[in-house]
Design an enzyme around this catalytic site. Structure first.
Site, PDB file in Angstrom:
ATOM      1  N   THR A 228       0.820  -1.209   0.000  1.00  0.00           N
ATOM      2  CA  THR A 228       0.000   0.000   0.000  1.00  0.00           C
ATOM      3  C   THR A 228       0.852   1.257   0.000  1.00  0.00           C
ATOM      4  O   THR A 228       0.468   2.270  -0.588  1.00  0.00           O
ATOM      5  CB  THR A 228      -0.942  -0.003   1.223  1.00  0.00           C
ATOM      6  OG1 THR A 228      -1.763  -1.167   1.174  1.00  0.00           O
ATOM      7  CG2 THR A 228      -1.829   1.226   1.249  1.00  0.00           C
TER       8      THR A 228
ATOM      9  N   THR B 246       1.381  -4.199   4.435  1.00  0.00           N
ATOM     10  CA  THR B 246       1.153  -4.498   5.851  1.00  0.00           C
ATOM     11  C   THR B 246       0.536  -5.873   6.096  1.00  0.00           C
ATOM     12  O   THR B 246       0.598  -6.385   7.213  1.00  0.00           O
ATOM     13  CB  THR B 246       0.244  -3.431   6.487  1.00  0.00           C
ATOM     14  OG1 THR B 246      -0.996  -3.368   5.767  1.00  0.00           O
ATOM     15  CG2 THR B 246       0.917  -2.063   6.453  1.00  0.00           C
ATOM     16  N   ASP B 247      -0.049  -6.487   5.063  1.00  0.00           N
ATOM     17  CA  ASP B 247      -0.753  -7.759   5.275  1.00  0.00           C
ATOM     18  C   ASP B 247       0.155  -8.851   5.828  1.00  0.00           C
ATOM     19  O   ASP B 247      -0.253  -9.639   6.691  1.00  0.00           O
ATOM     20  CB  ASP B 247      -1.384  -8.247   3.971  1.00  0.00           C
ATOM     21  CG  ASP B 247      -2.613  -7.453   3.574  1.00  0.00           C
ATOM     22  OD1 ASP B 247      -2.977  -6.515   4.309  1.00  0.00           O
ATOM     23  OD2 ASP B 247      -3.214  -7.771   2.532  1.00  0.00           O
TER      24      ASP B 247
END
EC number: 3.5.1.1
Length: 330
Positions: free
Chosen positions: A14, A93-94
């Site tokens: 992201t 971030t996942d």
């Protein structure tokens, strides 16, 4: 006085995302190249001599063991160079917590390694990526960051790689360390540490991936009422060398599933019990007799990090007692 040299390795995510509207949540992860990402935060050039490299351009839900190996080897190459004082990895971030923990166990340097990401893409009206990256550079060049292990910098907080996890799907304060708390803060570049991880990492870690080209297959199975042996059997048929069972409560399996896991352990597959609960430890010899059944207790690691450690442990041994010692150590 010469500025410190920092290399930023971009993987996508992201923080490198771009969308058509500043007020809509839709975007494409990894769409922005590392050069454009760095150009968006010119203030970092006042702090350090910055070099950028593109490792991948993916959303972190696409992360693989092969990318982990590529990343760890490149980080080790860079930190072996005298002129490189720190490495920063921009990351989605996942799966940031898994990548950070993998590097925490495989990087062979005391120099700072910082992972940073964003919860809002760069095209969002209130993008968090630029400040996160600015803060990450400040953490990376701070002398107090030496020998702290790999850290995650997000939302003005510094978290140890072993302890950090993503607890919210959309909020900018998505990361926390439920069992220990954050190890420090960084506010507009001002870095303050309160504590540090006490588990072995980096130079103190026994894992060497320099000659490894592929990691062993380890699957995670999620427990629930009315569970069966179906997923256990599917993992075995797919060639899993290890199984992480995200059990109920203190890592407890449904009885039918436990029977299948016991058979798997007897066949030579390493079965490790973790918990679907968000904090606490999966303890040895509670409701489940690990020694009798041939299981390993993952202690305070969540399922996704337990998978990382088991993958690395299996590069050294498949002995249950030896792997239990590894989980008790790291």
């Amino acid at each position: 006085m010469a500025k410190p040299q920092v290399t930023i390795l971009a993987t996508g995510g992201t923080i490198a995302g771009s969308g058509e509207s500043s007020v809509k949540s839709s975007y494409s992860a990894g769409a922005v190249t590392v050069d454009k990402l760095l150009a968006a935060v010119p203030a970092i050039n006042d702090l350090a001599t910055i070099k950028g490299e593109q490792i991948s351009s993916i959303g972190s839900q696409e992360m693989t063991g092969k990318v982990w190996l590529k990343l760890a080897k490149r980080v080790n190459e860079l930190l072996a160079q005298k002129e490189t004082e720190a490495v920063i990895i921009t990351h989605g971030t996942d799966t940031m917590e898994e990548t950070a923990f993998f590097l925490n166990l495989t990087v062979k340097s005391q120099k700072p390694v910082v992972l940073v990401g964003a919860m809002r893409s760069g095209s969002s009206m209130s993008a968090d990526g630029p400040m996160n990256l600015y803060n990450a550079v400040n953490v990376a060049i701070n002398k107090a960051s030496t020998n702290k292990g790999v850290v995650i910098v997000m939302n003005d907080e510094i978290h140890a790689a072993r302890e950090a996890t993503k607890l919210n799907t959309t909020a900018v304060n998505a990361f926390a360390s439920p069992n220990t708390g954050k190890i420090g803060t960084v506010y507009y570049g001002k870095v303050e540490y309160f504590t540090q991880s006490v588990r072995p990492h980096t130079l103190a870690s026994e894992f060497d991936i320099s000659k490894i080209e592929e990691l062993p297959r380890v699957d995670i199975l999620y427990a629930h009422p009315d569970d069966t042996d179906v997923l256990v059997n599917a993992a075995l048929q797919a060639g899993a060398k290890g199984i992480i069972h995200a059990g109920m409560g203190n890592g407890n399996p449904f009885p039918l599933t436990q029977n299948a896991l016991e058979k798997a352990a007897k066949s030579g597959v390493v079965v490790a019990r973790s918990s679907r609960v968000g904090s606490g430890s999966t303890t040895q010899e509670a409701e489940v007799d690990d020694k009798k059944l041939g299981f390993v207790a993952t202690e305070s690691l969540n399922p996704q990090k337990a998978r990382v450690l088991l993958m690395l442990a299996l590069t050294k041994t498949s002995d249950r007692e030896a792997i239990q010692k590894i989980f008790s150590t790291y």
